[in-house]
Design an enzyme around this catalytic site. Structure first.
Site, PDB file in Angstrom:
ATOM      1  N   ARG A  67       0.830 -19.962  35.429  1.00 16.35           N
ATOM      2  CA  ARG A  67       0.886 -21.186  34.624  1.00 16.35           C
ATOM      3  C   ARG A  67       1.600 -20.896  33.314  1.00 16.35           C
ATOM      4  NH1 ARG A  67      -3.288 -22.173  32.568  1.00 16.35           N
ATOM      5  NH2 ARG A  67      -4.713 -20.647  33.455  1.00 16.35           N
ATOM      6  N   TYR A 196       5.103 -22.806  40.887  1.00 24.79           N
ATOM      7  CA  TYR A 196       3.824 -22.079  40.833  1.00 24.79           C
ATOM      8  C   TYR A 196       2.633 -23.035  40.995  1.00 24.79           C
ATOM      9  CZ  TYR A 196      -0.275 -19.707  39.359  1.00 24.79           C
ATOM     10  OH  TYR A 196      -1.555 -19.222  39.358  1.00 24.79           O
ATOM     11  N   HIS A 225     -13.927 -27.376  34.708  1.00 24.89           N
ATOM     12  CA  HIS A 225     -13.431 -26.142  35.320  1.00 24.89           C
ATOM     13  C   HIS A 225     -14.635 -25.284  35.712  1.00 24.89           C
ATOM     14  CE1 HIS A 225     -10.448 -22.496  34.770  1.00 24.89           C
ATOM     15  NE2 HIS A 225     -10.446 -22.939  35.992  1.00 24.89           N
ATOM     16  N   CYS A 249     -11.481 -14.475  35.828  1.00 25.69           N
ATOM     17  CA  CYS A 249     -12.657 -13.773  35.283  1.00 25.69           C
ATOM     18  C   CYS A 249     -13.768 -13.670  36.331  1.00 25.69           C
ATOM     19  CB  CYS A 249     -13.185 -14.486  34.053  1.00 25.69           C
ATOM     20  SG  CYS A 249     -12.167 -14.261  32.605  1.00 25.69           S
ATOM     21  N   ARG A 366      -1.515 -14.656  44.789  1.00 24.75           N
ATOM     22  CA  ARG A 366      -2.572 -15.594  45.183  1.00 24.75           C
ATOM     23  C   ARG A 366      -2.688 -15.748  46.688  1.00 24.75           C
ATOM     24  NH1 ARG A 366      -5.419 -18.607  40.891  1.00 24.75           N
ATOM     25  NH2 ARG A 366      -4.459 -17.827  38.996  1.00 24.75           N
TER      26      ARG A 366
HETATM   27  C1  OXD Z   1      -6.595 -20.964  37.076  1.00 24.79           C
HETATM   28  C2  OXD Z   1      -6.631 -21.164  38.538  1.00 24.79           C
HETATM   29  O1  OXD Z   1      -5.565 -20.524  36.546  1.00 24.79           O
HETATM   30  O2  OXD Z   1      -7.679 -21.597  39.028  1.00 24.79           O
HETATM   31  O3  OXD Z   1      -7.611 -21.253  36.433  1.00 24.79           O
HETATM   32  O4  OXD Z   1      -5.610 -20.926  39.217  1.00 24.79           O
HETATM   33 MN    MN Z   2      -9.133 -22.198  37.604  1.00 29.37          MN
END
Ligand code: OXD
Ligand code: MN
Length: 586
Positions: A67, A196, A225, A249, A366
């Site tokens: 991102r 992305y 989130h 995380c 990913r």
């Molecule tokens: C993030 C994801 O960047 O979930 O939080 O991909």
């Molecule tokens: Mn996320």
């Protein structure tokens, strides 16, 4: 179908000028056609189909791997509505600077129209989006991450004009011409110049968080989130726990945790691993749905040790992006079980050996994989009214100061804890890694409006609920003097969940009150069984007065930037925390 969709698609194609427009139905046949096409133009590479059935590798443009928060904007009428937490671009400037990038952007390309539903098919809380994109890779990912095609069109029969348009073009993939824009007033998304996931799968961060957070503020619900997990106690009692963690995380690992105490009846099942939409139910509790249907998880670090359920989930029907590959077509990434292969093809497509000293898989590589393949999927993950949340965990990556876990004293204190949480940055976004930044409710990159108004919304939602969740902060990432993590983490986090369960059910006294909140005793988290020394256990659960005084000062400085808009309640919470700490003898 709502005629407003056709009108918008028409309008977009008159600017982007695709060679062809394809309306996607989400069917298997359509997916097979797209995969075939992507294999022939090298957008996808075939993996060993015996080992990874129906799974493929995508190598992105090397400058398009995460991102890009500095290129992400909220286009509200005023800067104040976007807040100091966001980059702001006035809508008129967006028209002038960004709209021209869509002109003729799809010449020579196919424009796919992707109708999708965020949330379970029959849930009253689910919502429709339409993404228009010139990337077949995006279509294939959206098919995993959302309920795509007919199910969304059916929903539109009822929802009429209530849908969110998202315009996406790869453009020329140059970061110089990359923008991810959100228009909260008209609830539109424009994304150009990136393929992305977080920038291009518009149902995810752009809609389900940034735009939905605005809808939630206006309509009295919340887009967060948060992972959602189902925790089962030995007597069969079930509790739902949500958790906000900044990107990369361990959120997916926690949501998919395999309990080491499964044979004693302590079990975890997954409802969602990234996003959660919350409504207050008639019973005064928070009811949550997972708007997504797949997982877009970070590959490196995922192994049978750290997340066996994820390893099983990605066995088939998975799109891998920017991982490494072995000579016999198997995926590989750093942290995978077993020895490091002596040679690989790295994420850039170059030959690689361990001596190269570079990562073979990109640190933000990913997997995109269907939730239904998770062996630990909760049987309630598609419940139309959602699941009732009893606890919320706020977690960050902190090498010092924040204990393994503590419970806040009440809702407003919990909101303060979420509002001031901080974390050391990771590879999920471009920029420096390991820098401490405040990331309130793990929403800093994902909120569509002013953070101060958002905190007010949290406070209000808590007042509207007669039985809001208990709020905890967790930190799996404290380091000892040797620089190593003290807490073993992963499956052992079940010990922390067990304490959360007991706290919420009022079942135990294995705790101690501190100025910061309520912490468990060392025995409640099984420090001895884990072989932690008493010093280590102390370090995990101690409140260092001086470190906390500094922390509170820093929290105050962070809150200051919200000025007059900051809810007075949060300032009062900061003062009370300071008071409590100052009472502790130095
Ligand atoms: C993030 C994801 O960047 O979930 O939080 O991909
Ligand atoms: Mn996320």
């Amino acid at each position: 179908m709502a005629s407003s969709v056709e009108a918008w698609v028409d309008e977009v194609s008159q600017t982007t000028h695709p060679d062809k427009v394809v309306w996607c139905d989400g069917s298997d046949a359509e997916n097979e056609r797209l995969i075939g096409q992507m294999l022939s133009d090298d957008t996808l590479l075939e993996l060993n189909q015996d080992v990874h059935p129906n799974s493929y590798l995508h190598r992105s443009n090397p400058h398009d791997v995460a991102r890009t928060e500095h290129l992400t904007f909220i286009c509200s009428t005023t800067r104040e509505e976007a807040g100091p937490n966001n980059n702001w671009m006035p809508p008129a400037e967006a028209q002038e600077r960004v709209w021209p990038l869509f002109k003729d952007a799809m010449r020579g390309r196919t424009m796919y129209v992707v109708p999708y539903l965020m949330g379970p098919a029959e849930s009253p809380y689910s919502k429709v989006g339409i993404e228009v994109t010139d990337s077949a890779y995006v279509v294939a990912n959206m098919r995993i991450m959302t309920r795509m095609g007919q199910v969304a069109l059916d929903r539109l029969e009822h929802d009429g004009d209530d849908w969110v348009p998202g315009l996406h073009s790869l453009g020329d993939l140059s970061p110089d011409r990359r923008f991810i824009l959100h228009f909260p007033d008209t609830r539109q998304i424009w994304s150009v110049g990136s393929g992305y996931g977080g920038n291009a799968l518009l149902g995810k961060k752009c809609y389900a968080l940034r735009i939905a957070s605005v809808m939630g503020r206006d309509q009295g619900w919340m887009a967060e989130h948060l992972l959602i997990l189902e925790l089962q106690a030995p007597d069969g009692d079930v509790m739902y726990v949500a958790g906000a963690f900044p990107s990369a995380c361990g959120k997916t690992n926690l949501a998919m945790l395999r309990s080491p105490f499964e044979d004693q009846g302590w079990r975890v099942r997954t409802v969602g691993e990234d996003i959660c939409w919350i409504n207050v139910g008639p019973d005064g509790r928070f009811w949550a749905i997972n708007p997504e249907s797949g997982y877009f998880g970070v590959a490196p670090g995922t192994s049978y040790h750290t997340n066996p359920n994820a390893m099983e989930t990605v066995q088939s029907n998975t799109i891998f992006t920017n991982v490494a590959v072995t000579d016999d077509g198997r995926v590989w990434w750093e942290g995978m079980d077993g020895p490091v292969p002596s040679q690989l093809t790295d994420w850039l497509g170059n030959p690689w050996t361990p001596e190269d000293g570079t990562p073979a898989a990109h640190p933000n590589s990913r997997f995109t994989t269907p939730a239904t393949q998770n062996p630990a999927l909760s049987s309630h993950w598609e419940d139309t009214k959602g699941v009732p949340i009893s606890a919320i965990l706020f977690g960050g990556r902190r090498s010092t100061t924040v204990p393994l876990i503590y419970r806040s004293f009440d809702w407003a204190h919990g909101v303060y804890v979420g509002a001031t949480m901080a974390s050391e940055t990771t590879a999920a976004a471009t920029g420096a890694v390991g820098v401490l930044r405040r990331d309130p409710m793990a929403m800093l990159p994902f909120l569509g409006y002013n953070m101060a108004d958002y905190w007010r919304h949290w406070l209000d939602m808590g007042s509207r609920a007669s039985n809001p969740p208990a709020i905890f902060q967790v930190n799996w990432f404290q380091r000892g003097e040797d620089g190593k993590f003290i807490w073993p983490g992963f499956g052992q986090n079940m010990r922390v969940l067990r304490w959360v369960y007991e706290q919420v059910r009022g079942k135990n006294g294995n705790s101690r009150e501190t100025p910061v909140g309520i912490v468990p005793t060392a025995s409640a988290i099984g420090a001895e069984e884990l072989g932690l020394s008493s010093q280590q256990a102390d370090a995990l659960l101690a409140i260092d007065r001086d470190a906390w005084l500094k922390e509170v000062e820093d929290q105050g400085a962070y809150l200051d930037q919200y000025g007059e808009r900051l809810p007075a309640e949060l300032r009062a919470q900061q003062r009370r925390l300071l008071d409590r700490l100052q009472k502790v003898p130095a």
